[in-house]
Write a protein that holds these residues in place. Structure first.
Motif, PDB file in Angstrom:
ATOM      1  N   VAL A   1      68.499  21.740  92.242  1.00 27.34           N
ATOM      2  CA  VAL A   1      67.410  22.247  93.074  1.00 27.34           C
ATOM      3  C   VAL A   1      66.391  23.012  92.231  1.00 27.34           C
ATOM      4  CG1 VAL A   1      66.791  23.766  94.991  1.00 27.34           C
ATOM      5  CG2 VAL A   1      68.814  22.335  95.144  1.00 27.34           C
ATOM      6  N   GLU A   2      66.870  23.867  91.328  1.00 23.25           N
ATOM      7  CA  GLU A   2      65.955  24.672  90.520  1.00 23.25           C
ATOM      8  C   GLU A   2      65.095  23.789  89.622  1.00 23.25           C
ATOM      9  OE1 GLU A   2      69.294  25.211  90.616  1.00 23.25           O
ATOM     10  OE2 GLU A   2      69.446  27.099  91.713  1.00 23.25           O
ATOM     11  N   VAL A   3      65.699  22.784  89.009  1.00 21.72           N
ATOM     12  CA  VAL A   3      64.955  21.870  88.137  1.00 21.72           C
ATOM     13  C   VAL A   3      63.940  21.073  88.960  1.00 21.72           C
ATOM     14  CG1 VAL A   3      65.145  19.879  86.599  1.00 21.72           C
ATOM     15  CG2 VAL A   3      66.821  21.720  86.454  1.00 21.72           C
ATOM     16  N   CYS A   4      64.362  20.587  90.120  1.00 20.16           N
ATOM     17  CA  CYS A   4      63.451  19.839  90.994  1.00 20.16           C
ATOM     18  C   CYS A   4      62.262  20.702  91.389  1.00 20.16           C
ATOM     19  CB  CYS A   4      64.170  19.363  92.259  1.00 20.16           C
ATOM     20  SG  CYS A   4      65.402  18.094  91.976  1.00 20.16           S
ATOM     21  N   PHE A   5      62.532  21.950  91.756  1.00 23.82           N
ATOM     22  CA  PHE A   5      61.461  22.856  92.170  1.00 23.82           C
ATOM     23  C   PHE A   5      60.508  23.126  91.012  1.00 23.82           C
ATOM     24  CE2 PHE A   5      59.747  27.108  93.162  1.00 23.82           C
ATOM     25  CZ  PHE A   5      59.087  26.781  94.335  1.00 23.82           C
ATOM     26  N   LEU A   6      61.049  23.340  89.836  1.00 25.99           N
ATOM     27  CA  LEU A   6      60.218  23.587  88.659  1.00 25.99           C
ATOM     28  C   LEU A   6      59.328  22.376  88.353  1.00 25.99           C
ATOM     29  CD1 LEU A   6      59.580  25.655  86.483  1.00 25.99           C
ATOM     30  CD2 LEU A   6      61.401  24.663  85.098  1.00 25.99           C
ATOM     31  N   LYS A   7      59.878  21.183  88.485  1.00 25.99           N
ATOM     32  CA  LYS A   7      59.080  19.971  88.262  1.00 25.99           C
ATOM     33  C   LYS A   7      57.927  19.891  89.269  1.00 25.99           C
ATOM     34  CE  LYS A   7      61.657  16.170  86.984  1.00 25.99           C
ATOM     35  NZ  LYS A   7      62.749  15.211  87.212  1.00 25.99           N
ATOM     36  N   LYS A   8      58.188  20.248  90.516  1.00 21.21           N
ATOM     37  CA  LYS A   8      57.133  20.213  91.547  1.00 21.21           C
ATOM     38  C   LYS A   8      56.054  21.246  91.240  1.00 21.21           C
ATOM     39  CE  LYS A   8      59.807  17.273  93.382  1.00 21.21           C
ATOM     40  NZ  LYS A   8      60.891  17.210  92.431  1.00 21.21           N
ATOM     41  N   LEU A   9      56.469  22.396  90.696  1.00 20.38           N
ATOM     42  CA  LEU A   9      55.473  23.401  90.316  1.00 20.38           C
ATOM     43  C   LEU A   9      54.584  22.897  89.178  1.00 20.38           C
ATOM     44  CD1 LEU A   9      57.416  26.783  90.515  1.00 20.38           C
ATOM     45  CD2 LEU A   9      55.707  25.879  92.095  1.00 20.38           C
ATOM     46  N   PHE A  10      55.165  22.146  88.243  1.00 18.31           N
ATOM     47  CA  PHE A  10      54.361  21.552  87.167  1.00 18.31           C
ATOM     48  C   PHE A  10      53.378  20.529  87.728  1.00 18.31           C
ATOM     49  CE2 PHE A  10      57.891  22.670  84.026  1.00 18.31           C
ATOM     50  CZ  PHE A  10      57.179  23.725  83.478  1.00 18.31           C
ATOM     51  N   VAL A  11      53.812  19.744  88.691  1.00 22.65           N
ATOM     52  CA  VAL A  11      52.921  18.782  89.342  1.00 22.65           C
ATOM     53  C   VAL A  11      51.792  19.521  90.050  1.00 22.65           C
ATOM     54  CG1 VAL A  11      52.750  17.086  91.213  1.00 22.65           C
ATOM     55  CG2 VAL A  11      54.656  16.968  89.606  1.00 22.65           C
ATOM     56  N   LEU A  12      52.140  20.572  90.766  1.00 22.24           N
ATOM     57  CA  LEU A  12      51.138  21.376  91.461  1.00 22.24           C
ATOM     58  C   LEU A  12      50.131  21.965  90.469  1.00 22.24           C
ATOM     59  CD1 LEU A  12      50.229  22.561  94.172  1.00 22.24           C
ATOM     60  CD2 LEU A  12      51.809  24.454  93.762  1.00 22.24           C
ATOM     61  N   ASP A  13      50.609  22.473  89.352  1.00 22.91           N
ATOM     62  CA  ASP A  13      49.731  23.019  88.318  1.00 22.91           C
ATOM     63  C   ASP A  13      48.797  21.938  87.759  1.00 22.91           C
ATOM     64  OD1 ASP A  13      48.949  25.177  86.417  1.00 22.91           O
ATOM     65  OD2 ASP A  13      49.804  23.778  84.960  1.00 22.91           O
ATOM     66  N   TYR A  14      49.328  20.748  87.525  1.00 25.98           N
ATOM     67  CA  TYR A  14      48.517  19.639  87.008  1.00 25.98           C
ATOM     68  C   TYR A  14      47.404  19.280  87.993  1.00 25.98           C
ATOM     69  CZ  TYR A  14      47.171  14.921  85.673  1.00 25.98           C
ATOM     70  OH  TYR A  14      46.436  13.811  85.345  1.00 25.98           O
ATOM     71  N   VAL A  15      47.751  19.140  89.259  1.00 22.71           N
ATOM     72  CA  VAL A  15      46.767  18.765  90.275  1.00 22.71           C
ATOM     73  C   VAL A  15      45.707  19.862  90.414  1.00 22.71           C
ATOM     74  CG1 VAL A  15      46.425  18.245  92.722  1.00 22.71           C
ATOM     75  CG2 VAL A  15      48.368  17.263  91.510  1.00 22.71           C
ATOM     76  N   LEU A  16      46.137  21.113  90.441  1.00 22.48           N
ATOM     77  CA  LEU A  16      45.177  22.220  90.519  1.00 22.48           C
ATOM     78  C   LEU A  16      44.236  22.227  89.323  1.00 22.48           C
ATOM     79  CD1 LEU A  16      47.373  25.160  91.840  1.00 22.48           C
ATOM     80  CD2 LEU A  16      45.292  24.276  92.898  1.00 22.48           C
ATOM     81  N   GLY A  17      44.761  21.980  88.147  1.00 20.16           N
ATOM     82  CA  GLY A  17      43.928  21.938  86.934  1.00 20.16           C
ATOM     83  C   GLY A  17      42.901  20.823  86.982  1.00 20.16           C
ATOM     84  N   LYS A  18      43.322  19.655  87.434  1.00 20.15           N
ATOM     85  CA  LYS A  18      42.394  18.520  87.541  1.00 20.15           C
ATOM     86  C   LYS A  18      41.310  18.795  88.582  1.00 20.15           C
ATOM     87  CE  LYS A  18      43.645  15.286  84.704  1.00 20.15           C
ATOM     88  NZ  LYS A  18      42.703  14.780  83.717  1.00 20.15           N
ATOM     89  N   LEU A  19      41.703  19.360  89.706  1.00 20.73           N
ATOM     90  CA  LEU A  19      40.745  19.683  90.759  1.00 20.73           C
ATOM     91  C   LEU A  19      39.766  20.751  90.280  1.00 20.73           C
ATOM     92  CD1 LEU A  19      39.832  19.244  93.684  1.00 20.73           C
ATOM     93  CD2 LEU A  19      41.488  20.980  94.362  1.00 20.73           C
ATOM     94  N   GLU A  20      40.276  21.755  89.606  1.00 23.59           N
ATOM     95  CA  GLU A  20      39.420  22.818  89.076  1.00 23.59           C
ATOM     96  C   GLU A  20      38.402  22.252  88.075  1.00 23.59           C
ATOM     97  OE1 GLU A  20      39.878  27.087  86.745  1.00 23.59           O
ATOM     98  OE2 GLU A  20      41.500  25.634  86.639  1.00 23.59           O
ATOM     99  N   LYS A  21      38.852  21.392  87.181  1.00 24.40           N
ATOM    100  CA  LYS A  21      37.956  20.806  86.176  1.00 24.40           C
ATOM    101  C   LYS A  21      36.863  19.971  86.843  1.00 24.40           C
ATOM    102  CE  LYS A  21      38.036  18.256  81.862  1.00 24.40           C
ATOM    103  NZ  LYS A  21      37.662  16.890  81.822  1.00 24.40           N
ATOM    104  N   LEU A  22      37.242  19.167  87.819  1.00 26.40           N
ATOM    105  CA  LEU A  22      36.275  18.322  88.511  1.00 26.40           C
ATOM    106  C   LEU A  22      35.257  19.171  89.271  1.00 26.40           C
ATOM    107  CD1 LEU A  22      35.480  15.395  89.139  1.00 26.40           C
ATOM    108  CD2 LEU A  22      36.994  15.502  91.101  1.00 26.40           C
ATOM    109  N   GLN A  23      35.724  20.198  89.948  1.00 31.44           N
ATOM    110  CA  GLN A  23      34.796  21.041  90.694  1.00 31.44           C
ATOM    111  C   GLN A  23      33.916  21.873  89.766  1.00 31.44           C
ATOM    112  OE1 GLN A  23      37.331  22.946  93.626  1.00 31.44           O
ATOM    113  NE2 GLN A  23      36.808  21.348  95.093  1.00 31.44           N
ATOM    114  N   GLU A  24      34.468  22.271  88.637  1.00 34.29           N
ATOM    115  CA  GLU A  24      33.664  22.985  87.642  1.00 34.29           C
ATOM    116  C   GLU A  24      32.531  22.092  87.130  1.00 34.29           C
ATOM    117  OE1 GLU A  24      34.931  23.847  83.308  1.00 34.29           O
ATOM    118  OE2 GLU A  24      35.555  25.601  84.471  1.00 34.29           O
TER     119      GLU A  24
END
Length: 146
Positions: A95-118
Motif C-alpha cells: 500500500v505504501e509503495v502504491c501510494f508513493l507511486k501515485k504521488l509521483f504521478v500526481l507531481d508529474y501531472v501538476l508539473g506538466k500543467l504548471e509548465k503549460l499554463q506558465e
C-alpha cells in the motif's frame, strides 16, 4: 487513494483543456463525441484515457507516462473510483509503495500543467506588451509627447 486518483483524473482533464486552448487538438461536443483534429478521426468517449491515447494531447506528455496511465494506472483506479474498493493491507501488501507511486504521478501531472499554463501566461503577457508598444496604441505616451 480515492483523493489522489480523483486529483490525477481532474488534473489530466485540466491539462487536456489547457492543451486545447493552446492549439486545437480535439473538439468535444456535449454528446460525448470527440473529433481528433490531427488524425481527422471522430470517436465517442467521456474518458480521459481515450483523449490521451487517441489525440495529440499525448504529444505534450511523456510516452511512457501515457502508456502507464492508460494501461496500468487507469485499470487500477477504476475499482477505487467507481467500485468503492479502498486500497488497504488486506488487498495489497504494498500500500505504501502504491501510494508513493501515485504521488509521483500526481507531481508529474501538476508539473506538466504548471509548465503549460506558465507558457500560456507568458504568451499572453508578450501579446499585451507588443500591443501596448505598437505604433497604433495611443494610450501610452511616446517620446514626442514629453
Amino acid at each position: 487513494m480515492l483523493l489522489v486518483f480523483s486529483l490525477i483524473k481532474g488534473l489530466l482533464w485540466m491539462f487536456a483543456n489547457a492543451v486545447g486552448a493552446k492549439e486545437t487538438v480535439f473538439i468535444k461536443d456535449k454528446k460525448g463525441w470527440v473529433y481528433d483534429c490531427e488524425q481527422e478521426d471522430e470517436f465517442q468517449t467521456n474518458r480521459i484515457r481515450d483523449i490521451l491515447e487517441r489525440t495529440a494531447v499525448k504529444r505534450y506528455l511523456d510516452p511512457v507516462f501515457v502508456e502507464e496511465f492508460c494501461r496500468e494506472l487507469y485499470e487500477e483506479r477504476n475499482p477505487v473510483l467507481h467500485g468503492g474498493q479502498i486500497c488497504n493491507k488486506e488487498i495489497c501488501n504494498h500500500v505504501e509503495v502504491c501510494f508513493l507511486k501515485k504521488l509521483f504521478v500526481l507531481d508529474y501531472v501538476l508539473g506538466k500543467l504548471e509548465k503549460l499554463q506558465e507558457e500560456q501566461v507568458y504568451s499572453m503577457l508578450d501579446a499585451l506588451f507588443q500591443q501596448a508598444n505598437s505604433p497604433e496604441n495611443e494610450s501610452f505616451p511616446n517620446e514626442d509627447s514629453t
